[in-house]
Design a protein around this motif. Structure first.
Motif, PDB file in Angstrom:
ATOM      1  N   UNK A 155      46.813  28.881  47.521  1.00  0.00           N
ATOM      2  CA  UNK A 155      48.157  28.323  47.386  1.00  0.00           C
ATOM      3  C   UNK A 155      48.957  29.152  46.374  1.00  0.00           C
ATOM      4  N   UNK A 185      49.067  24.057  37.326  1.00  0.00           N
ATOM      5  CA  UNK A 185      47.799  24.133  38.041  1.00  0.00           C
ATOM      6  C   UNK A 185      47.917  25.229  39.092  1.00  0.00           C
ATOM      7  N   UNK A 223      45.958  26.902  42.443  1.00  0.00           N
ATOM      8  CA  UNK A 223      44.936  26.600  43.451  1.00  0.00           C
ATOM      9  C   UNK A 223      44.742  27.837  44.335  1.00  0.00           C
ATOM     10  N   UNK A 224      43.480  28.168  44.584  1.00  0.00           N
ATOM     11  CA  UNK A 224      43.168  29.312  45.464  1.00  0.00           C
ATOM     12  C   UNK A 224      43.771  29.090  46.841  1.00  0.00           C
ATOM     13  N   UNK A 262      43.848  24.523  35.535  1.00  0.00           N
ATOM     14  CA  UNK A 262      45.041  24.008  34.877  1.00  0.00           C
ATOM     15  C   UNK A 262      45.109  24.558  33.462  1.00  0.00           C
ATOM     16  N   UNK A 317      32.335  24.320  48.360  1.00  0.00           N
ATOM     17  CA  UNK A 317      33.329  24.337  49.433  1.00  0.00           C
ATOM     18  C   UNK A 317      34.722  23.963  48.979  1.00  0.00           C
ATOM     19  N   UNK A 318      34.860  23.495  47.731  1.00  0.00           N
ATOM     20  CA  UNK A 318      36.192  23.145  47.242  1.00  0.00           C
ATOM     21  C   UNK A 318      36.940  24.403  46.829  1.00  0.00           C
ATOM     22  N   UNK A 319      38.254  24.370  47.034  1.00  0.00           N
ATOM     23  CA  UNK A 319      39.080  25.483  46.571  1.00  0.00           C
ATOM     24  C   UNK A 319      39.038  25.533  45.049  1.00  0.00           C
ATOM     25  N   UNK A 353      40.454  25.653  41.489  1.00  0.00           N
ATOM     26  CA  UNK A 353      41.731  25.287  40.886  1.00  0.00           C
ATOM     27  C   UNK A 353      41.563  25.204  39.382  1.00  0.00           C
ATOM     28  N   UNK A 404      55.829  25.642  47.139  1.00  0.00           N
ATOM     29  CA  UNK A 404      54.431  25.192  47.105  1.00  0.00           C
ATOM     30  C   UNK A 404      54.239  23.999  46.203  1.00  0.00           C
TER      31      UNK A 404
END
Lengths: 292, 292
Positions: free
Chosen positions: A48, A43, A45-46, A129, A123-125, A127, A290
């Motif tokens: 990260x 996965x 994530x923006x 997979x 507003x969610x980052x 992500x 991370x």
């Protein structure tokens, strides 16, 4: 919802393998010969695992590449993959991501077989997979097989995707579009006692290999093949995103693909560093941490 | 990062299948006999696929159940799964989620083989992905095989997980902990011309089946087996989260598991409704539309 329909239409145009059934079913159906299946899933994530301003086509490429790199480290051959995609709310971004992903899938022959597309609340980052399936060899080198007396080797060059003090990667192309070492992994796997890819930094990944194998690993900082001649070896070996292969071979065995010997496996535990044959202390951080 | 280490330790305690290698590798290694692999992957997002205040153990159960339901609809037997988990920032929440997920995995014998654990930036909606592998039968019923003349059947009862006007599910246990129809699916698959699970609503899913098969489907509203006697058939058939199996059988074939005939497949296209043998118009919404 028209963005979602357009995105799914674009997915269908890519998913031409018969097992995908044109993405008209909730499942993929794959007829396989008997053998070993290698499974991996990553996965991203923006903020990260990638910078929100990285080009979306590079993020798509990278999502495929990091999974392919895990298959490479087991000597596996790609069979297919599933994409779980969270729509960004920007159709052009989504399509560019998919174009970059598909470039990697075509290049490394890993057909898209299915997955899921969802909308995220505002507003969610971002992500994403990807789950990859590969056909494994009879003997699969894990992290756990290193033996005292083995040599420690690494393919390619280290540190190119690391960041310089100005906050930019030394080698932007390498950071954005890593190369999974699939053919190297397939050649090395039958001989390696242990193998993994270097994703978070040579030092942190070598320590994980030592821990899982229950051995000590010593690395010669002078031996590390640097991506750029003026890199500090510690900085290079603690930068992430190399996606080279780190592996152990019985002493006296030469690697069947270009690689550099960077250290030794011994009795004991932990990671140890040497420079000019003298022990040097470990740096405070061994790499990028991370997740697992 | 201690929360993450504790969570991964909890994952390792669950992932006892040899193919998981104790989650010490980036991959799982699974030795399989020749045959058909069924693959499915579902992502659940807070506020989209579950209510943020739903109990975390129920959300974990549901993530397993929705994937198992997709395997059930192909007559497949669970082999294993990969979990991609975004840490919530609340350790107790994460552990409760995992306990509920594990309950379903143990109950339906689908070992956890691997996956990925990531941290999300603050403020992002929780989202989780499970990818399930199943062993398929020689003949796998897809959405595409329905034939004119077939009967349309559904297992169990419909509408229980729908919401009453007060904003709560009619049957909370059914909404929170759906039951994947694995044994029913395995029994039905050899006879069904098409099969899928009812996840978004009987009507919308029946229309998808009609579209993919290139046929017309007529449903008798009076024939729908209602989860509660006082439900309106249209409300029941447009509520999601039933996770019953919708399938087509050649006319004259009786289902090998308890099921109710709710309609017919004919030449043509689209979904058609009947009540007391008379055609009735389709409602404005056929079900819950949150993705593909």
């Amino acid at each position: 919802m028209p963005d979602e329909f357009a995105f799914i239409a674009a997915l269908r145009a890519i998913a031409t393998h018969p097992a995908a059934a044109g993405l008209t079913d909730d499942t993929a159906q794959l007829d396989l010969p008997a053998g070993r299946l290698i499974l991996t899933s990553d996965t991203m994530v923006a903020g990260v695992h990638f910078r929100p301003h990285d080009p979306p086509d590079a993020i798509g490429w990278k999502l495929a590449a990091v999974n392919l790199s895990d298959l490479a480290a087991k000597g596996a051959k790609p069979i297919g993959c599933l994409l779980n995609y969270a729509l960004s709310g920007e159709a052009a971004w989504d399509h560019s991501f998919l174009a970059g992903l598909n470039e990697a899938l075509v290049h490394y022959r890993m057909p898209l077989l299915g997955g899921d597309t969802v909308a995220m609340p505002q507003g969610s980052a971002r992500s994403f997979t990807l789950t990859a399936l590969g056909g494994g060899q009879a003997s699969t080198p894990l992290r756990s097989g290193a033996q005292p007396g083995d040599g420690l080797w690494v393919t390619g060059r280290i540190g190119g995707a690391g960041f310089s003090p100005d906050g930019e990667p030394h080698d932007l192309a390498r950071y954005l579009r890593p190369t999974p070492r699939l053919s190297e992994g397939q050649a090395i796997a039958p001989f390696a006692t242990a193998m993994m890819d270097v994703s978070d930094g040579l030092l942190i990944d070598a320590r994980r290999l030592a821990e899982t194998s229950g051995v000590a690993i010593a690395i010669d900082l002078d031996a590390i093949p640097l991506a750029l001649p003026d890199l500090d070896p510690i900085a290079a070996a603690t930068a992430g995103d190399d996606y080279e292969l780190l592996f152990t071979l019985p002493n006296g065995t030469n690697p069947p693909a270009p690689a550099t010997r960077v250290g030794d496996v011994g009795v004991g535990s932990g990671l140890h560093l040497r420079r000019a044959r003298r022990s040097v202390p470990l740096p405070a951080s061994l790499g990028y941490c991370h997740g697992a």
